[in-house]
Structures are given as structure tokens and as C-alpha cells.
Design a protein around this motif. Structure first.
Motif, PDB file in Angstrom:
ATOM      1  N   LEU A 220      -5.108  -3.761  -2.337  1.00 17.42           N
ATOM      2  CA  LEU A 220      -6.484  -3.524  -2.764  1.00 17.42           C
ATOM      3  C   LEU A 220      -7.234  -2.674  -1.741  1.00 17.42           C
ATOM      4  O   LEU A 220      -7.955  -1.740  -2.098  1.00 17.42           O
ATOM      5  N   ARG A 221      -7.055  -2.982  -0.467  1.00 17.24           N
ATOM      6  CA  ARG A 221      -7.758  -2.261   0.599  1.00 17.24           C
ATOM      7  C   ARG A 221      -7.361  -0.795   0.688  1.00 17.24           C
ATOM      8  O   ARG A 221      -8.146   0.034   1.128  1.00 17.24           O
ATOM      9  N   SER A 222      -6.137  -0.481   0.282  1.00 20.80           N
ATOM     10  CA  SER A 222      -5.636   0.887   0.435  1.00 20.80           C
ATOM     11  C   SER A 222      -6.305   1.876  -0.507  1.00 20.80           C
ATOM     12  O   SER A 222      -6.376   3.071  -0.215  1.00 20.80           O
ATOM     13  N   GLY A 223      -6.767   1.395  -1.659  1.00 20.71           N
ATOM     14  CA  GLY A 223      -7.343   2.291  -2.654  1.00 20.71           C
ATOM     15  C   GLY A 223      -6.310   3.111  -3.405  1.00 20.71           C
ATOM     16  O   GLY A 223      -6.659   3.993  -4.196  1.00 20.71           O
ATOM     17  N   LEU A 224      -5.024   2.837  -3.177  1.00 14.72           N
ATOM     18  CA  LEU A 224      -3.964   3.589  -3.838  1.00 14.72           C
ATOM     19  C   LEU A 224      -3.908   3.277  -5.325  1.00 14.72           C
ATOM     20  O   LEU A 224      -4.242   2.171  -5.766  1.00 14.72           O
ATOM     21  N   LEU A 225      -3.435   4.263  -6.103  1.00 13.16           N
ATOM     22  CA  LEU A 225      -3.254   4.085  -7.536  1.00 13.16           C
ATOM     23  C   LEU A 225      -1.863   3.551  -7.872  1.00 13.16           C
ATOM     24  O   LEU A 225      -1.552   3.320  -9.030  1.00 13.16           O
ATOM     25  N   TRP A 226      -1.031   3.365  -6.854  1.00 10.79           N
ATOM     26  CA  TRP A 226       0.327   2.892  -7.075  1.00 10.79           C
ATOM     27  C   TRP A 226       0.336   1.471  -7.643  1.00 10.79           C
ATOM     28  O   TRP A 226      -0.525   0.655  -7.308  1.00 10.79           O
ATOM     29  N   PRO A 227       1.374   1.130  -8.454  1.00 12.09           N
ATOM     30  CA  PRO A 227       1.595  -0.278  -8.808  1.00 12.09           C
ATOM     31  C   PRO A 227       1.930  -1.077  -7.545  1.00 12.09           C
ATOM     32  O   PRO A 227       2.420  -0.522  -6.550  1.00 12.09           O
ATOM     33  N   ARG A 228       1.698  -2.368  -7.600  1.00  8.53           N
ATOM     34  CA  ARG A 228       1.892  -3.198  -6.400  1.00  8.53           C
ATOM     35  C   ARG A 228       3.350  -3.186  -5.936  1.00  8.53           C
ATOM     36  O   ARG A 228       3.634  -3.235  -4.737  1.00  8.53           O
ATOM     37  N   LYS A 229       4.295  -3.097  -6.875  1.00  6.17           N
ATOM     38  CA  LYS A 229       5.710  -3.082  -6.484  1.00  6.17           C
ATOM     39  C   LYS A 229       6.045  -1.841  -5.657  1.00  6.17           C
ATOM     40  O   LYS A 229       6.777  -1.917  -4.664  1.00  6.17           O
ATOM     41  N   ARG A 230       5.516  -0.709  -6.075  1.00  5.77           N
ATOM     42  CA  ARG A 230       5.774   0.517  -5.314  1.00  5.77           C
ATOM     43  C   ARG A 230       5.127   0.430  -3.933  1.00  5.77           C
ATOM     44  O   ARG A 230       5.697   0.872  -2.937  1.00  5.77           O
ATOM     45  N   PHE A 231       3.939  -0.147  -3.892  1.00  5.49           N
ATOM     46  CA  PHE A 231       3.249  -0.330  -2.610  1.00  5.49           C
ATOM     47  C   PHE A 231       4.088  -1.199  -1.684  1.00  5.49           C
ATOM     48  O   PHE A 231       4.269  -0.879  -0.503  1.00  5.49           O
ATOM     49  N   ALA A 232       4.608  -2.318  -2.211  1.00  7.93           N
ATOM     50  CA  ALA A 232       5.412  -3.226  -1.394  1.00  7.93           C
ATOM     51  C   ALA A 232       6.678  -2.541  -0.899  1.00  7.93           C
ATOM     52  O   ALA A 232       7.097  -2.735   0.257  1.00  7.93           O
ATOM     53  N   PHE A 233       7.304  -1.725  -1.746  1.00  4.53           N
ATOM     54  CA  PHE A 233       8.520  -0.999  -1.351  1.00  4.53           C
ATOM     55  C   PHE A 233       8.213  -0.034  -0.207  1.00  4.53           C
ATOM     56  O   PHE A 233       8.964   0.037   0.776  1.00  4.53           O
ATOM     57  N   ALA A 234       7.103   0.711  -0.309  1.00  4.58           N
ATOM     58  CA  ALA A 234       6.733   1.669   0.739  1.00  4.58           C
ATOM     59  C   ALA A 234       6.386   0.940   2.038  1.00  4.58           C
ATOM     60  O   ALA A 234       6.693   1.417   3.134  1.00  4.58           O
ATOM     61  N   LEU A 235       5.770  -0.226   1.914  1.00  6.33           N
ATOM     62  CA  LEU A 235       5.421  -1.007   3.091  1.00  6.33           C
ATOM     63  C   LEU A 235       6.674  -1.503   3.800  1.00  6.33           C
ATOM     64  O   LEU A 235       6.760  -1.477   5.041  1.00  6.33           O
ATOM     65  N   ARG A 236       7.662  -1.933   3.031  1.00  9.94           N
ATOM     66  CA  ARG A 236       8.925  -2.395   3.632  1.00  9.94           C
ATOM     67  C   ARG A 236       9.600  -1.268   4.406  1.00  9.94           C
ATOM     68  O   ARG A 236      10.190  -1.502   5.467  1.00  9.94           O
ATOM     69  N   ASP A 237       9.506  -0.061   3.894  1.00  4.64           N
ATOM     70  CA  ASP A 237      10.095   1.083   4.593  1.00  4.64           C
ATOM     71  C   ASP A 237       9.403   1.314   5.939  1.00  4.64           C
ATOM     72  O   ASP A 237      10.063   1.584   6.942  1.00  4.64           O
ATOM     73  N   ILE A 238       8.071   1.202   5.963  1.00 10.91           N
ATOM     74  CA  ILE A 238       7.325   1.378   7.215  1.00 10.91           C
ATOM     75  C   ILE A 238       7.710   0.295   8.221  1.00 10.91           C
ATOM     76  O   ILE A 238       7.903   0.569   9.413  1.00 10.91           O
ATOM     77  N   VAL A 239       7.860  -0.940   7.738  1.00 11.97           N
ATOM     78  CA  VAL A 239       8.250  -2.047   8.616  1.00 11.97           C
ATOM     79  C   VAL A 239       9.664  -1.831   9.156  1.00 11.97           C
ATOM     80  O   VAL A 239       9.941  -2.040  10.336  1.00 11.97           O
TER      81      VAL A 239
END
Length: 285
Positions: A220-239
Motif C-alpha cells: 500500500l505504501r509503495s503506490g505501485l499498480l502491481w498486484p500484491r503477488k508481483r510485489f512480493a516476488f520483487a521484494l523477495r528478489d531484493i532480499v
């Protein structure tokens, strides 16, 4: 509100200065995180905080890479303030100084990209309740009120002048509302990891156990238009890449929810000593 003609011209300092960021811009969704053009508004509400960011079809929304210009401006204003020098919302700038400070190239294409960034910063409008004394009232502004290319008596280009809004200026002239950021930030290439670094830098103090956010809240804080699953996938890559300078990131599940924990890495003693006497640590990257 003073007009441009009533403002004194602030000429930035030359030489190496530490990069500073405005805390309000670090924790709320004010910028597009996409490299493609975004025109769909960011309409964010959380408690008493409301933010509406709107873009034009001609230029698109100001991006988190465009915000590097605001980081340069904040850094210059803070540096001058700390030196006891007068500052102003009307700023003289050399494009070369902005580009080198933000680790961009200085060729013709880089200058053209900087002009496009200034156009997006000027044409993007924001309406927010942040720092408004009366509950529910909004302040509307653009990141840059106006900007122009300047020339000398012979018609040769000699830099630019720009005016930042009072909302932004007041947010950086107050010492408690600004944080120093790592120069390695400018080397982060992804919009999400840039946004995440700024959020983590704001909240990642020296707590022994670090700080945590649940993933829906981050999305929610990011303001991204991505679905939550895509957001979680991108976050896992950063981690997985441990991409944020100065912090260790961990994803974990607890109580049926997924969380991100970030812990600040211990600072090198030499770097800490440099900061104590007012110098920025040597950039090793």
C-alpha cells in the motif's frame, strides 16, 4: 506567498557535500516507481494522511529517479543552512553539478533526460494533508513551480534557475525533517529498491532487533499498480540480493502474515569518527 521576483537567488555551494533527503518524501508514496510513463494518479489514504498525485499525459508522473533532483536541492539547502548562509526557494543550478552529484553521465543525452525530469517535476501536482495544521486541509503544489534555462550576454547556456514550492522548502530547512542518505543510493537501479531504501533509512534506527513491516502495508505504501503477488516476488528478489546499502533484510512468516525485517549494519569506526567531526565517509563504491 512571495513571487519569483521577490525571492533572493540561492547559488549552491561547490565541492563535495553529503546527500540529504526530506523525511516526508522518504515514507509516503509521492513518486512513480516505474520507468515507463505513468499517468494514473496515486490516491493514498492512511489515517490522517491523504496524498493525491496527478500527472499530465504529455509528461507523465514524476518518478523516483526524478526525485534525485530534489535530493540535490535538499542537500544544497541543508549544507548552506548549516554553514550559516542564506537560502531561498529560487535556486541557480548547473546541470553538470546535478548530474555528477546523482551519478549520471554528463553527455548530451543525460542533459536531455534531466530536462525531461524537470518537466515531470513541474507538471506533476500533489495535494496532501501532511504538515497541515488544520485536520483534513490539503496543500496543493508541484515539485518545481517553474524552471528556465539561462544564458549569458553572448547567448551561451550558463545553467538553469528553478523555484521549489514552500511545502518542500519548509520540509528541508528544518533540521529534524531531513536525513543523510548513503551515496550508494544513486547506484540502485530499480524503482522498488530505491523506494524501499528510503523507507528503511527513515525507519531503520538502531533498534537491536531492527524494524518490521507486513507486506500488505508495504504494498500500500509503495503506490505501485502491481498486484500484491508481483510485489512480493520483487521484494523477495531484493532480499535475496541484499540490495540495500547499510541494511540486512529478512522475509519471514508469522501469525499467518508475511513480514519484512530490516536491521541496520554496524557502521565502520572510521566512518563514524568522520561523521562526528562533520565529514562524510569516503565513498568506496
Amino acid at each position: 506567498m512571495p513571487s519569483r521576483e521577490q525571492l533572493d537567488l540561492f547559488v549552491p555551494l561547490r565541492g563535495s557535500i553529503a546527500p540529504r533527503d526530506a523525511q516526508d518524501l522518504m515514507v509516503w508514496p509521492f513518486f512513480s516507481l516505474a520507468k515507463s510513463r505513468r499517468t494514473r494518479p496515486i490516491d493514498f489514504r492512511m489515517g490522517d494522511v491523504a496524498i493525491l498525485v496527478e500527472a499530465t499525459h504529455e509528461h507523465g508522473m514524476a518518478t523516483i529517479w526524478d526525485a534525485d533532483v530534489l535530493i540535490w536541492i535538499a542537500s544544497q539547502i541543508v549544507e548552506a543552512r548549516d554553514a550559516g548562509l542564506p537560502t531561498s526557494r529560487l535556486i541557480a543550478a548547473r546541470p553538470h553539478d546535478i548530474l555528477t552529484f546523482t551519478r549520471r553521465g554528463t553527455g548530451k543525452a543525460s542533459y536531455e533526460r534531466l530536462k525531461a525530469a524537470l518537466d515531470r517535476l513541474q507538471s506533476t501536482t500533489i495535494a496532501t494533508t501532511i504538515r497541515q495544521p488544520e485536520r483534513g486541509r490539503r496543500h496543493r503544489f508541484s515539485w518545481i513551480n517553474e524552471w528556465r534555462e539561462c544564458s549569458d550576454g553572448r547567448g551561451r547556456a550558463c545553467g538553469i534557475e528553478l523555484v521549489v514550492p514552500d511545502w518542500f522548502y519548509q520540509g528541508v530547512i528544518q533540521a529534524q525533517w531531513v536525513l543523510t542518505i548513503d551515496r550508494a543510493y544513486f547506484g540502485l537501479t530499480g524503482g522498488l529498491e530505491r523506494w524501499l531504501y528510503r523507507l528503511v533509512r527513515k525507519h531503520g534506527g538502531r533498534q537491536p532487533g531492527g524494524w518490521t513491516f507486513d507486506l500488505p502495508h508495504l504494498h500500500l505504501r509503495s503506490g505501485l499498480l502491481w498486484p500484491r503477488k508481483r510485489f512480493a516476488f520483487a521484494l523477495r528478489d531484493i532480499v535475496q540480493r541484499q540490495a540495500l546499502p547499510g541494511y540486512t533484510l529478512t522475509l519471514f512468516a508469522e501469525h499467518g502474515r508475511h513480514w519484512l525485517r530490516f536491521v541496520r549494519l554496524p557502521e565502520n569506526r572510521y566512518d563514524r569518527a568522520l561523521r562526528r567531526v562533520g565529514f562524510a565517509p569516503v565513498d568506496k563504491s
